[in-house]
Design a protein around this motif. Structure first.
Motif, PDB file in Angstrom:
ATOM      1  N   ASN A   1      10.539  49.430   0.517  1.00 23.37           N
ATOM      2  CA  ASN A   1      10.433  48.223  -0.290  1.00 23.37           C
ATOM      3  C   ASN A   1       9.772  48.518  -1.633  1.00 23.37           C
ATOM      4  O   ASN A   1      10.244  48.079  -2.693  1.00 23.37           O
ATOM      5  CB  ASN A   1       9.638  47.161   0.468  1.00 23.37           C
ATOM      6  CG  ASN A   1       9.464  45.875  -0.337  1.00 23.37           C
ATOM      7  OD1 ASN A   1       8.392  45.629  -0.880  1.00 23.37           O
ATOM      8  ND2 ASN A   1      10.497  45.071  -0.412  1.00 23.37           N
TER       9      ASN A   1
ATOM     10  N   TRP B   1      20.572  48.448   8.218  1.00 20.53           N
ATOM     11  CA  TRP B   1      20.156  48.012   6.888  1.00 20.53           C
ATOM     12  C   TRP B   1      21.204  46.999   6.405  1.00 20.53           C
ATOM     13  O   TRP B   1      22.367  47.350   6.216  1.00 20.53           O
ATOM     14  CB  TRP B   1      20.114  49.173   5.912  1.00 20.53           C
ATOM     15  CG  TRP B   1      19.286  50.357   6.285  1.00 20.53           C
ATOM     16  CD1 TRP B   1      19.540  51.284   7.246  1.00 20.53           C
ATOM     17  CD2 TRP B   1      18.060  50.764   5.669  1.00 20.53           C
ATOM     18  NE1 TRP B   1      18.555  52.241   7.273  1.00 20.53           N
ATOM     19  CE2 TRP B   1      17.636  51.955   6.303  1.00 20.53           C
ATOM     20  CE3 TRP B   1      17.286  50.253   4.613  1.00 20.53           C
ATOM     21  CZ2 TRP B   1      16.470  52.620   5.934  1.00 20.53           C
ATOM     22  CZ3 TRP B   1      16.134  50.920   4.247  1.00 20.53           C
ATOM     23  CH2 TRP B   1      15.730  52.089   4.905  1.00 20.53           C
TER      24      TRP B   1
ATOM     25  N   CYS C   1       9.783  50.951   6.203  1.00 23.41           N
ATOM     26  CA  CYS C   1      10.204  49.739   5.493  1.00 23.41           C
ATOM     27  C   CYS C   1       9.268  49.426   4.339  1.00 23.41           C
ATOM     28  O   CYS C   1       9.707  49.038   3.242  1.00 23.41           O
ATOM     29  CB  CYS C   1      10.253  48.557   6.462  1.00 23.41           C
ATOM     30  SG  CYS C   1      11.597  48.603   7.656  1.00 23.41           S
TER      31      CYS C   1
ATOM     32  N   HIS D   1      19.012  39.272  -0.190  1.00 23.17           N
ATOM     33  CA  HIS D   1      18.359  39.101   1.104  1.00 23.17           C
ATOM     34  C   HIS D   1      18.501  40.414   1.876  1.00 23.17           C
ATOM     35  O   HIS D   1      19.614  40.891   2.112  1.00 23.17           O
ATOM     36  CB  HIS D   1      19.001  37.967   1.902  1.00 23.17           C
ATOM     37  CG  HIS D   1      18.846  36.625   1.260  1.00 23.17           C
ATOM     38  ND1 HIS D   1      17.658  35.929   1.237  1.00 23.17           N
ATOM     39  CD2 HIS D   1      19.745  35.841   0.615  1.00 23.17           C
ATOM     40  CE1 HIS D   1      17.824  34.787   0.610  1.00 23.17           C
ATOM     41  NE2 HIS D   1      19.083  34.704   0.222  1.00 23.17           N
ATOM     42  N   CYS D   2      17.378  40.992   2.282  1.00 19.59           N
ATOM     43  CA  CYS D   2      17.372  42.275   2.979  1.00 19.59           C
ATOM     44  C   CYS D   2      16.891  42.083   4.414  1.00 19.59           C
ATOM     45  O   CYS D   2      15.876  41.419   4.651  1.00 19.59           O
ATOM     46  CB  CYS D   2      16.456  43.273   2.274  1.00 19.59           C
ATOM     47  SG  CYS D   2      16.831  43.543   0.534  1.00 19.59           S
TER      48      CYS D   2
ATOM     49  N   PHE E   1      22.219  43.935   3.522  1.00 24.23           N
ATOM     50  CA  PHE E   1      21.913  43.393   2.196  1.00 24.23           C
ATOM     51  C   PHE E   1      22.976  42.357   1.838  1.00 24.23           C
ATOM     52  O   PHE E   1      24.172  42.646   1.860  1.00 24.23           O
ATOM     53  CB  PHE E   1      21.885  44.514   1.156  1.00 24.23           C
ATOM     54  CG  PHE E   1      21.035  45.683   1.580  1.00 24.23           C
ATOM     55  CD1 PHE E   1      19.659  45.622   1.490  1.00 24.23           C
ATOM     56  CD2 PHE E   1      21.632  46.823   2.099  1.00 24.23           C
ATOM     57  CE1 PHE E   1      18.876  46.690   1.907  1.00 24.23           C
ATOM     58  CE2 PHE E   1      20.861  47.898   2.516  1.00 24.23           C
ATOM     59  CZ  PHE E   1      19.477  47.828   2.421  1.00 24.23           C
TER      60      PHE E   1
ATOM     61  N   ASN F   1      13.078  39.785   0.324  1.00 24.11           N
ATOM     62  CA  ASN F   1      13.997  39.594  -0.796  1.00 24.11           C
ATOM     63  C   ASN F   1      13.686  40.554  -1.930  1.00 24.11           C
ATOM     64  O   ASN F   1      12.520  40.851  -2.201  1.00 24.11           O
ATOM     65  CB  ASN F   1      13.918  38.158  -1.325  1.00 24.11           C
ATOM     66  CG  ASN F   1      14.367  37.142  -0.306  1.00 24.11           C
ATOM     67  OD1 ASN F   1      15.338  37.357   0.410  1.00 24.11           O
ATOM     68  ND2 ASN F   1      13.654  36.027  -0.227  1.00 24.11           N
TER      69      ASN F   1
ATOM     70  N   HIS G   1      12.316  41.250   7.116  1.00 20.97           N
ATOM     71  CA  HIS G   1      13.165  40.398   6.273  1.00 20.97           C
ATOM     72  C   HIS G   1      12.424  40.227   4.956  1.00 20.97           C
ATOM     73  O   HIS G   1      11.262  39.822   4.941  1.00 20.97           O
ATOM     74  CB  HIS G   1      13.365  39.016   6.899  1.00 20.97           C
ATOM     75  CG  HIS G   1      14.251  39.010   8.093  1.00 20.97           C
ATOM     76  ND1 HIS G   1      14.337  37.931   8.957  1.00 20.97           N
ATOM     77  CD2 HIS G   1      15.095  39.940   8.595  1.00 20.97           C
ATOM     78  CE1 HIS G   1      15.192  38.204   9.930  1.00 20.97           C
ATOM     79  NE2 HIS G   1      15.661  39.412   9.726  1.00 20.97           N
TER      80      HIS G   1
ATOM     81  N   THR H   1      23.353  42.908  -4.990  1.00 17.80           N
ATOM     82  CA  THR H   1      23.714  43.962  -4.053  1.00 17.80           C
ATOM     83  C   THR H   1      24.452  45.106  -4.746  1.00 17.80           C
ATOM     84  O   THR H   1      24.298  46.269  -4.380  1.00 17.80           O
ATOM     85  CB  THR H   1      24.575  43.392  -2.914  1.00 17.80           C
ATOM     86  OG1 THR H   1      23.811  42.405  -2.213  1.00 17.80           O
ATOM     87  CG2 THR H   1      24.995  44.470  -1.935  1.00 17.80           C
TER      88      THR H   1
END
Length: 295
Positions: A285, A238, A281, A250-251, A240, A111, A109, A117
Motif C-alpha cells: 500500500n 489481488w 499488504c 477499490h482494492c 482492483f 482505496n 480492503h 486501474t
C-alpha cells in the motif's frame, strides 16, 4: 443474485469515503473454508461454484450499493439486468462478493485515490519490472520473472472461484525467512505463478493495448527447503476495480490455502501465512501509493 456490472463499482453508489479512506482495514476473521480445512476438508473436496458472468449493463436507477462499513467490507448490489447489452470478449465479474462466496480470507480492503486501474496496470502489473521492484524492496533476491503469456489450460486446480483467467507468468526468488517460515534456511527458495484476469479485454496477446477497469491477479506461491513445503501452497487474490464516480481504485486482497497433503498443522500454516501477507499488504500500500503519485 448480486452482480457487479458496467465494468466497475456503480456510478450511483452511495459509498462516501471517510477521512482515512486510504488506510488499510484488515479483516482477521477466518472464513468458512478455513474452518472446514481445520476439520480436515481439503480444497479438492470442495465443490467448485461458477462465477456470475455478466455481459449486460444495468439501469442506474435500479442499483443501490450499501455503504462501506467501518471495516471497509464491500457489500453486495441489488440490480436488474436489462437487454440489448453490448458484448465483451472478457466477461465482467462480480468481485464485490467473491471472497465471501468462495471462502477466501480477506486480508485488506482499501482505496487508492486520484488514480484509476489503468494507471495501476501500466505502472505495476503490465511489465515484470514493477513486481520485481516490489519483491526486491521486500528483501527477495535472485529474482527471475517472465512476462505475461497466453493461458491455454484454464483448469487451475488450486483456484475454486472459476475466474476466467487469460494469461499467466512464472517467477522465482530467494525469500527471507519470516513468521510463516519458522524453520529452515535463512532464505527460502520461492516459486510463484501468477494468473491474470483483465476487463475489458480485446483478446490480444499485446496487453499494452488494453485499458482495464477491473483486474484480478491470482498469485500461487510454494516454498522449497522448509518444513512442510510439500504440504501447501499459498493463494493470494489481488482485485482492483475502478470507481467511476471519482478517480479512485477499490482494492481487495485475499488469502486461501491449497493443501497438497493432509496435515495436523493447518492452523499454524493459515495464521503464519496471514500474518506475513498482512505485513506485505502494508508495504505494498505504501509502495504503490508513492509509485502512482509519480506516475
Amino acid at each position: 443474485s448480486s452482480l457487479l456490472t458496467n465494468k466497475s463499482f456503480s456510478e450511483t453508489s452511495d459509498y462516501s469515503p471517510d477521512s482515512n479512506d486510504k488506510d488499510l482495514s484488515f479483516q482477521r476473521g477466518q472464513s468458512d473454508i478455513m474452518n472446514d480445512q481445520s476439520k480436515g476438508t481439503s480444497p479438492q473436496q470442495t465443490t467448485k461454484k461458477s462465477l456470475t458472468v455478466i455481459n449486460t449493463p444495468i439501469k442506474s436507477s435500479d442499483i443501490e450499493m450499501s455503504e462501506f462499513k467501518s471495516s471497509n467490507a464491500i457489500n453486495t448490489i441489488n440490480d436488474e439486468v436489462v437487454s440489448n447489452a453490448p458484448t465483451s470478449i472478457s466477461p465482467s465479474i462480480d468481485f464485490s462478493s467473491l471472497f465471501k462466496n468462495y471462502g477466501i480470507t480477506s486480508l485488506a480492503h482499501f482505496n487508492l485515490t486520484d488514480s484509476c486501474t489503468n494507471d495501476l496496470w501500466r505502472s505495476f502489473w503490465l511489465n515484470s519490472d514493477g513486481y520485481r521492484e516490489f519483491l526486491h524492496l521486500q528483501g527477495d533476491f535472485n529474482i527471475n520473472i517472465n512476462e505475461w503469456k497466453r493461458l491455454d489450460n484454464t483448469n487451475i486446480i488450486e483456484d475454486t472461484t472459476n475466474t476466467p483467467f487469460t494469461h499467466y507468468r512464472e517467477l522465482s526468488s530467494l525469500h527471507p525467512r519470516t513468521t510463516m517460515l519458522m524453520f529452515g534456511p535463512k532464505n527460502a527458495p520461492s516459486k510463484q505463478i501468477q494468473y491474470l484476469y483483465i476487463y475489458p479485454s480485446n483478446n490480444s496477446d499485446d496487453l499494452s493495448t488494453v485499458v482495464p477497469t477491473n483486474v484480478c491477479v491470482l498469485t500461487i506461491t510454494q516454498f522449497d527447503g522448509i518444513p512442510m513445503a510439500d504440504v501447501f501452497k499459498v493463494l493470494q487474490y489481488w482485485i482492483f476495480v475502478d470507481d467511476q464516480r471519482s478517480s479512485k481504485i477499490h482494492c481487495m486482497i485475499g488469502l486461501s490455502i491449497y493443501y497438497i497433503k493432509s496435515t495436523m498443522f493447518k492452523s499454524q500454516i493459515i495464521n503464519g501465512s496471514k500474518d506475513e501477507l498482512i505485513q506485505q499488504c502494508n508495504k505494498w500500500n505504501n509502495y504503490i501509493t508513492n509509485k502512482l503519485i509519480s506516475y
